[in-house]
Each structure stands twice: as C-alpha cells, then as structure tokens.
Scaffold this motif. Structure first.
Motif, PDB file in Angstrom:
ATOM      1  N   GLY A 150      -0.084 -15.525 -13.604  1.00 45.31           N
ATOM      2  CA  GLY A 150      -0.548 -14.857 -14.807  1.00 45.31           C
ATOM      3  C   GLY A 150      -0.203 -13.389 -14.840  1.00 45.31           C
ATOM      4  N   ASP A 151      -0.348 -12.793 -16.006  1.00 44.99           N
ATOM      5  CA  ASP A 151      -0.086 -11.376 -16.234  1.00 44.99           C
ATOM      6  C   ASP A 151      -1.398 -10.720 -16.610  1.00 44.99           C
ATOM      7  OD1 ASP A 151       0.687  -8.856 -17.030  1.00 44.99           O
ATOM      8  OD2 ASP A 151       2.216  -9.520 -18.452  1.00 44.99           O
ATOM      9  N   THR A 152      -1.851  -9.785 -15.794  1.00 39.93           N
ATOM     10  CA  THR A 152      -3.119  -9.108 -16.041  1.00 39.93           C
ATOM     11  C   THR A 152      -3.036  -8.110 -17.191  1.00 39.93           C
ATOM     12  OG1 THR A 152      -2.624  -7.356 -14.446  1.00 39.93           O
ATOM     13  CG2 THR A 152      -3.745  -9.334 -13.616  1.00 39.93           C
ATOM     14  N   GLY A 153      -1.793  -7.793 -17.612  1.00 38.14           N
ATOM     15  CA  GLY A 153      -1.616  -6.850 -18.709  1.00 38.14           C
ATOM     16  C   GLY A 153      -1.629  -5.401 -18.289  1.00 38.14           C
ATOM     17  N   SER A 154      -1.754  -5.138 -16.996  1.00 33.96           N
ATOM     18  CA  SER A 154      -1.730  -3.765 -16.507  1.00 33.96           C
ATOM     19  C   SER A 154      -0.670  -3.639 -15.426  1.00 33.96           C
ATOM     20  CB  SER A 154      -3.094  -3.365 -15.942  1.00 33.96           C
ATOM     21  OG  SER A 154      -3.407  -4.157 -14.807  1.00 33.96           O
ATOM     22  N   GLY A 155      -0.300  -2.397 -15.098  1.00 32.04           N
ATOM     23  CA  GLY A 155       0.742  -2.191 -14.104  1.00 32.04           C
ATOM     24  C   GLY A 155       2.113  -2.502 -14.684  1.00 32.04           C
ATOM     25  N   ALA A 156       3.140  -2.359 -13.861  1.00 33.07           N
ATOM     26  CA  ALA A 156       4.514  -2.606 -14.302  1.00 33.07           C
ATOM     27  C   ALA A 156       4.757  -4.102 -14.494  1.00 33.07           C
ATOM     28  CB  ALA A 156       5.491  -2.040 -13.278  1.00 33.07           C
ATOM     29  N   GLU A 213       7.630 -17.611 -20.041  1.00 37.84           N
ATOM     30  CA  GLU A 213       6.171 -17.650 -20.092  1.00 37.84           C
ATOM     31  C   GLU A 213       5.540 -17.659 -18.707  1.00 37.84           C
ATOM     32  OE1 GLU A 213       4.390 -17.455 -22.936  1.00 37.84           O
ATOM     33  OE2 GLU A 213       6.349 -17.147 -23.879  1.00 37.84           O
ATOM     34  N   ASP A 214       6.340 -17.818 -17.678  1.00 41.68           N
ATOM     35  CA  ASP A 214       5.829 -17.903 -16.302  1.00 41.68           C
ATOM     36  C   ASP A 214       5.745 -16.499 -15.708  1.00 41.68           C
ATOM     37  OD1 ASP A 214       4.941 -18.879 -13.922  1.00 41.68           O
ATOM     38  OD2 ASP A 214       6.842 -19.773 -13.292  1.00 41.68           O
ATOM     39  N   ALA A 215       4.569 -16.059 -15.345  1.00 42.65           N
ATOM     40  CA  ALA A 215       4.375 -14.702 -14.824  1.00 42.65           C
ATOM     41  C   ALA A 215       3.478 -14.752 -13.596  1.00 42.65           C
ATOM     42  CB  ALA A 215       3.767 -13.794 -15.886  1.00 42.65           C
ATOM     43  N   TRP A 216       3.774 -13.852 -12.636  1.00 40.36           N
ATOM     44  CA  TRP A 216       2.992 -13.754 -11.403  1.00 40.36           C
ATOM     45  C   TRP A 216       2.728 -12.287 -11.110  1.00 40.36           C
ATOM     46  CZ3 TRP A 216       1.483 -18.066  -8.449  1.00 40.36           C
ATOM     47  CH2 TRP A 216       1.993 -19.290  -8.903  1.00 40.36           C
ATOM     48  N   THR A 217       1.488 -11.979 -10.817  1.00 36.09           N
ATOM     49  CA  THR A 217       1.082 -10.605 -10.562  1.00 36.09           C
ATOM     50  C   THR A 217       0.877 -10.391  -9.065  1.00 36.09           C
ATOM     51  OG1 THR A 217       0.050 -10.357 -12.733  1.00 36.09           O
ATOM     52  CG2 THR A 217      -0.682  -8.850 -10.994  1.00 36.09           C
ATOM     53  N   TRP A 218       1.476  -9.309  -8.568  1.00 36.97           N
ATOM     54  CA  TRP A 218       1.361  -8.895  -7.171  1.00 36.97           C
ATOM     55  C   TRP A 218       0.444  -7.673  -7.125  1.00 36.97           C
ATOM     56  CZ3 TRP A 218       5.380 -10.433  -3.272  1.00 36.97           C
ATOM     57  CH2 TRP A 218       6.236 -11.431  -3.756  1.00 36.97           C
ATOM     58  N   ASP A 219      -0.589  -7.724  -6.311  1.00 39.15           N
ATOM     59  CA  ASP A 219      -1.458  -6.569  -6.126  1.00 39.15           C
ATOM     60  C   ASP A 219      -2.188  -6.707  -4.796  1.00 39.15           C
ATOM     61  OD1 ASP A 219      -3.407  -8.473  -6.619  1.00 39.15           O
ATOM     62  OD2 ASP A 219      -4.024  -7.662  -8.564  1.00 39.15           O
ATOM     63  N   LEU A 220      -3.107  -5.800  -4.537  1.00 38.40           N
ATOM     64  CA  LEU A 220      -3.893  -5.833  -3.306  1.00 38.40           C
ATOM     65  C   LEU A 220      -5.319  -6.252  -3.617  1.00 38.40           C
ATOM     66  CD1 LEU A 220      -2.767  -2.530  -1.495  1.00 38.40           C
ATOM     67  CD2 LEU A 220      -2.085  -4.876  -0.928  1.00 38.40           C
ATOM     68  N   ASP A 221      -5.882  -7.066  -2.744  1.00 31.89           N
ATOM     69  CA  ASP A 221      -7.277  -7.467  -2.836  1.00 31.89           C
ATOM     70  C   ASP A 221      -7.931  -7.146  -1.500  1.00 31.89           C
ATOM     71  OD1 ASP A 221      -9.703  -8.581  -3.492  1.00 31.89           O
ATOM     72  OD2 ASP A 221      -9.085 -10.629  -3.058  1.00 31.89           O
ATOM     73  N   ASP A 222      -8.754  -6.100  -1.503  1.00 31.56           N
ATOM     74  CA  ASP A 222      -9.404  -5.648  -0.273  1.00 31.56           C
ATOM     75  C   ASP A 222      -8.368  -5.371   0.825  1.00 31.56           C
ATOM     76  OD1 ASP A 222     -11.569  -4.857   1.249  1.00 31.56           O
ATOM     77  OD2 ASP A 222     -11.952  -6.878   2.030  1.00 31.56           O
ATOM     78  N   GLY A 223      -7.246  -4.738   0.421  1.00 33.96           N
ATOM     79  CA  GLY A 223      -6.212  -4.331   1.369  1.00 33.96           C
ATOM     80  C   GLY A 223      -5.201  -5.395   1.713  1.00 33.96           C
ATOM     81  N   ALA A 224      -5.360  -6.616   1.199  1.00 35.11           N
ATOM     82  CA  ALA A 224      -4.429  -7.704   1.499  1.00 35.11           C
ATOM     83  C   ALA A 224      -3.598  -8.033   0.261  1.00 35.11           C
ATOM     84  CB  ALA A 224      -5.181  -8.944   1.964  1.00 35.11           C
ATOM     85  N   LEU A 225      -2.303  -8.261   0.467  1.00 36.15           N
ATOM     86  CA  LEU A 225      -1.436  -8.604  -0.651  1.00 36.15           C
ATOM     87  C   LEU A 225      -1.873  -9.915  -1.277  1.00 36.15           C
ATOM     88  CD1 LEU A 225       1.090  -7.948  -2.326  1.00 36.15           C
ATOM     89  CD2 LEU A 225       2.441  -9.206  -0.632  1.00 36.15           C
ATOM     90  N   LEU A 252       0.824  -1.191   0.000  1.00 32.94           N
ATOM     91  CA  LEU A 252       0.000   0.000   0.000  1.00 32.94           C
ATOM     92  C   LEU A 252       0.869   1.255   0.000  1.00 32.94           C
ATOM     93  CD1 LEU A 252      -2.847   1.243   0.184  1.00 32.94           C
ATOM     94  CD2 LEU A 252      -2.637   1.104   2.681  1.00 32.94           C
ATOM     95  N   ALA A 253       1.949   1.231   0.796  1.00 33.96           N
ATOM     96  CA  ALA A 253       2.848   2.383   0.885  1.00 33.96           C
ATOM     97  C   ALA A 253       3.641   2.587  -0.397  1.00 33.96           C
ATOM     98  CB  ALA A 253       3.806   2.212   2.061  1.00 33.96           C
ATOM     99  N   SER A 254       3.819   1.547  -1.194  1.00 36.24           N
ATOM    100  CA  SER A 254       4.642   1.637  -2.407  1.00 36.24           C
ATOM    101  C   SER A 254       4.022   2.516  -3.482  1.00 36.24           C
ATOM    102  CB  SER A 254       4.885   0.240  -2.983  1.00 36.24           C
ATOM    103  OG  SER A 254       3.703  -0.260  -3.612  1.00 36.24           O
ATOM    104  N   GLY A 255       2.709   2.684  -3.439  1.00 33.32           N
ATOM    105  CA  GLY A 255       2.021   3.449  -4.473  1.00 33.32           C
ATOM    106  C   GLY A 255       1.762   2.661  -5.741  1.00 33.32           C
ATOM    107  N   LEU A 256       2.144   1.406  -5.777  1.00 33.27           N
ATOM    108  CA  LEU A 256       1.923   0.571  -6.952  1.00 33.27           C
ATOM    109  C   LEU A 256       0.470   0.096  -7.004  1.00 33.27           C
ATOM    110  CD1 LEU A 256       5.122  -1.651  -6.678  1.00 33.27           C
ATOM    111  CD2 LEU A 256       4.722   0.114  -8.409  1.00 33.27           C
ATOM    112  N   ARG A 257      -0.074   0.040  -8.207  1.00 31.56           N
ATOM    113  CA  ARG A 257      -1.384  -0.587  -8.390  1.00 31.56           C
ATOM    114  C   ARG A 257      -1.212  -2.103  -8.495  1.00 31.56           C
ATOM    115  NH1 ARG A 257      -2.611   1.706 -12.743  1.00 31.56           N
ATOM    116  NH2 ARG A 257      -2.412   0.020 -14.257  1.00 31.56           N
ATOM    117  N   SER A 258      -0.229  -2.492  -9.274  1.00 35.81           N
ATOM    118  CA  SER A 258       0.132  -3.907  -9.400  1.00 35.81           C
ATOM    119  C   SER A 258       1.507  -3.975 -10.036  1.00 35.81           C
ATOM    120  CB  SER A 258      -0.883  -4.681 -10.250  1.00 35.81           C
ATOM    121  OG  SER A 258      -0.804  -4.275 -11.611  1.00 35.81           O
TER     122      SER A 258
END
Length: 388
Positions: free
Chosen positions: A72-78, A55-67, A42-48
């Motif tokens: 997979g790659d959602t195609g958005s964010g860095a 071909e192996d990809a993993w997306t880090w983001d927040l879901d209802d405030g929890a990491l 949350l402090a990082s300011g990243l959306r995802s």
C-alpha cells in the motif's frame, strides 16, 4: 587486500517480478540482512518511501527502528513509479538510481529523484549485505598499526605491499614522476590532434560551452590501437602491483578549460560505478596521467578517502559523512589512481587550463551489460544533465 569484489555475473541477471519481490523475497532478505538494512534506512534520512508499479505499491519505512515493508501507499514520503525494466535493473544492480536520474525519466510521483538515490544504499544493504556508512565505521591504519599518512605519495619502485595496503585503505594513489616532461609534450600534441578531428556529431566527443564557443573537452573510449602514446605499456606495472587481473581497457583524453558555463567538464562527487554494475565489475582502476600539473589554480582531482569501503549514496557527499576529503596536487608526468568505488570529483580551473588522460584498467565484462551503462554515460556527456 583483495582487489576483486565481484559477486555477480551476467548469468545472474533475471527479470524481477515487482509483487513477488516485495511479498516473498523481501521477507526472506529481512530475516538475513534486516539489521543492516534497518541501519541503512536510518542513515538515509528518509521518513518513508513508496515503490509502485501501476496499482501495486509498497511502502518502506521504520517501525521501532526496524525496517518495515508493507503493501500500500500511505500517501506520505517519496514515491517512485518504476516500470519492469528499471525495477529489475535496480534489483540486479545493472543500472542504478543515478542512471535513472541521468535518463531524465519522470518516475517520482512525490519527492525528488535524490530521495530515490538516498534509498539505494538500503536496497544494497538488504540484497548484498553491504553496510551503509555510519560515523566511526572506517579508520585508516598503516602496516605498523599507526595512523595512515593519507597525504603520502609513491614511486613505482616503492614497496608493492605498502602500495597495496595504502590503496586498500584509502582507495587512491599518487605516483610521482612516472613520465618525463618530453613525453607529456608528445601526449599533449596527440590530444590536440584528436580534438581537432572531432565534431559535435561524433559520439566519442564531449563538448562544453566556453563563452559563445563550443569546445571539445573530452574524447572518450579510445583503445590502445587508436592512440600513439603507450598508455597500456606504461601503466601495466600499476595493474601488476594489484595482481587481481585488471587489464587496460581504454583511454579518455581531457582538456579542462577556464570559464566553462555549460556541459560536463568538471564532474561533481561520484563513483565510477555510480551508474551501476558494481557487483559485476568492481573494482576497476582509473589511472590519470597529468599532462599538465594540477592544483587549485587549474583544477585537481578530489577524493573521499575510504569511501570505497562503505555503502554510500552514489551521487554527491552528504554533510554528515566524516571521511577525509583530499585534493591531489600533481606535477606533469605524475599518475593518480582511484578505485571505481572511491568517491571523487574534479574542481574547475580558475586561471589556467588543465590536461589529463584517464585510462581504465578493468576485469573482463559482459559486453551487453557494459553497453547499457555506456549509453547512459554517453548521454550524460553529450546531452548534459546538469551545468558544469
């Protein structure tokens, strides 16, 4: 006031399997450190952010405030595509995202490298349970419970407990009158002798452009046998005050001229562990001997008080970081000390040249790991990843 924060040794370094780390290790870490890592994200300011390997990809983001870390790659964010060596080094805390930036490797498929640097505190919170910076997390109190006077200076014969407390709280020290003016004149002459012996091909020398001239601004990694001036002997009382086992390692000789247009002369905000190895080496101490005085006209050391006590991105200081910034004005013969985890910078001279030597007091370390960091640091100094 423990000044030994090491949590890893070279024996802990291992190859990290990208898929296994995300599918097996991360869920276990989230059970233990998920709250800290979520707050760090949350402090990082990243959306995802997506980490990928082939071909192996993993997306880090927040879901209802929890990491949340999902395949997979959602195609958005860095998105950062990391090979085995770099991914293992990041997880092992050997080389950092700042080291990756300096290496110049093109790993960002989406977004800039600063996004990956912003992500590293999340990784450290998850792996090492190091809380990321939040407003109000750090305060400064003296031994009597009153607010710490951050502008205080010391003499070497001041109360050692007071010195240790100040350093543990603020992350830096300013000692007055450690050396005489005559001694600083001798050291200045030795700096000139070393600079005159350097060439751009010497891997100890850092050069910068001043007008049309290439000037040697730093001679690095000199041991006690190289330099006549007795840095080790005269600075050992400072290491003794801490009593944690750091010993003299090396000295750099610096001249900071007016009008540098290109090259690493005055460094931006960083930590000395910004390139990596925090878990293996920290805290080391850097002792700056003011050969000339320092101030607004000829540049000075800037420090972010308390930054060693919190998990911050390792390059630059965000606008929302509310820790105090101080600028240390010194006289010839003064010594500044900062811990390797204290965010600091150097301001450029405006009217007159500044001269200073920086000596490292370190724990014994693994030579092979240290060599990997040295290679990155030397590249930054000699090839210049950004204008001064």
């Amino acid at each position: 006031m423990d000044f030994d924060w090491r949590t890893r040794t070279a024996a802990d370094v291992s190859q990290v399997d990208f898929a296994g780390f995300h599918s097996k290790t991360v869920p276990e870490l989230l059970e233990r450190n998920g709250d800290l890592a979520s707050r760090a994200f949350l402090a990082s300011g990243l959306r995802s952010i997506t980490l990928a390997q082939g071909e192996d990809a993993w997306t880090w983001d927040l879901d209802d405030g929890a990491l949340r870390v999902r395949s997979g790659d959602t195609g958005s964010g860095a998105r950062a595509d990391l090979d085995d060596e770099w991914f293992s080094d990041l997880v092992n805390d050997v080389r950092s995202t700042v080291a990756l930036m300096i290496s110049g490797e093109d790993v960002m498929a989406r977004g800039g490298i600063i996004r990956l640097i912003a992500f590293e505190p999340v990784l450290r919170a998850l792996l090492d349970a190091r809380p990321a910076y939040e407003s109000g997390l750090i305060d400064f109190t003296g031994s009597d419970g009153t607010p710490l006077e951050l502008g205080r200076t010391f003499r070497l014969d001041d109360d050692a407990a007071e010195i240790r407390r100040f350093l543990s709280q603020a992350g830096f020290l300013h000692f007055r009158g450690v050396f005489s003016n005559a001694e600083m004149a001798e050291l200045s002459a030795e700096i000139d002798r070393w600079r005159s012996a350097m060439t751009p091909e010497d891997d100890r020398a850092w050069y910068a452009a001043v007008g049309d001239e290439q000037v040697c601004v730093r001679v690095t990694n000199l041991s006690k046998g190289d330099i006549e001036f007795p840095h080790e002997q005269r600075l050992s009382p400072i290491a003794g005050i801490l009593g944690a086992g750091q010993t003299y390692a090396s000295t750099d000789l610096l001249v900071k001229p007016v009008g540098v247009t290109e090259g690493v002369s005055d460094l931006p905000w960083h930590k000395d562990c910004s390139l990596g190895l925090h878990s293996y080496n920290c805290p080391s101490m850097t002792c700056g001997v003011s050969v000339t005085g320092s101030g607004p006209d000829n540049g000075q050391l800037g420090v972010v008080a308390g930054s060693h006590r919190v998990n911050l991105p390792l390059f630059d200081v965000a606008d929302d970081v509310e820790l105090p910034m101080l600028w240390l004005t010194t006289e010839p013969g003064d010594v500044t000390v900062h811990l390797s985890c204290t965010m600091h910078c150097a301001t450029p001279p405006v009217h007159s040249e500044r001269r200073v030597t920086y000596s490292a007091l370190r724990f014994p370390g693994d030579a092979e790991l240290a060599a990997r960091i040295k290679a990155v640091r030397d590249r930054a100094g000699r090839e210049t990843y950004a204008p001064a």
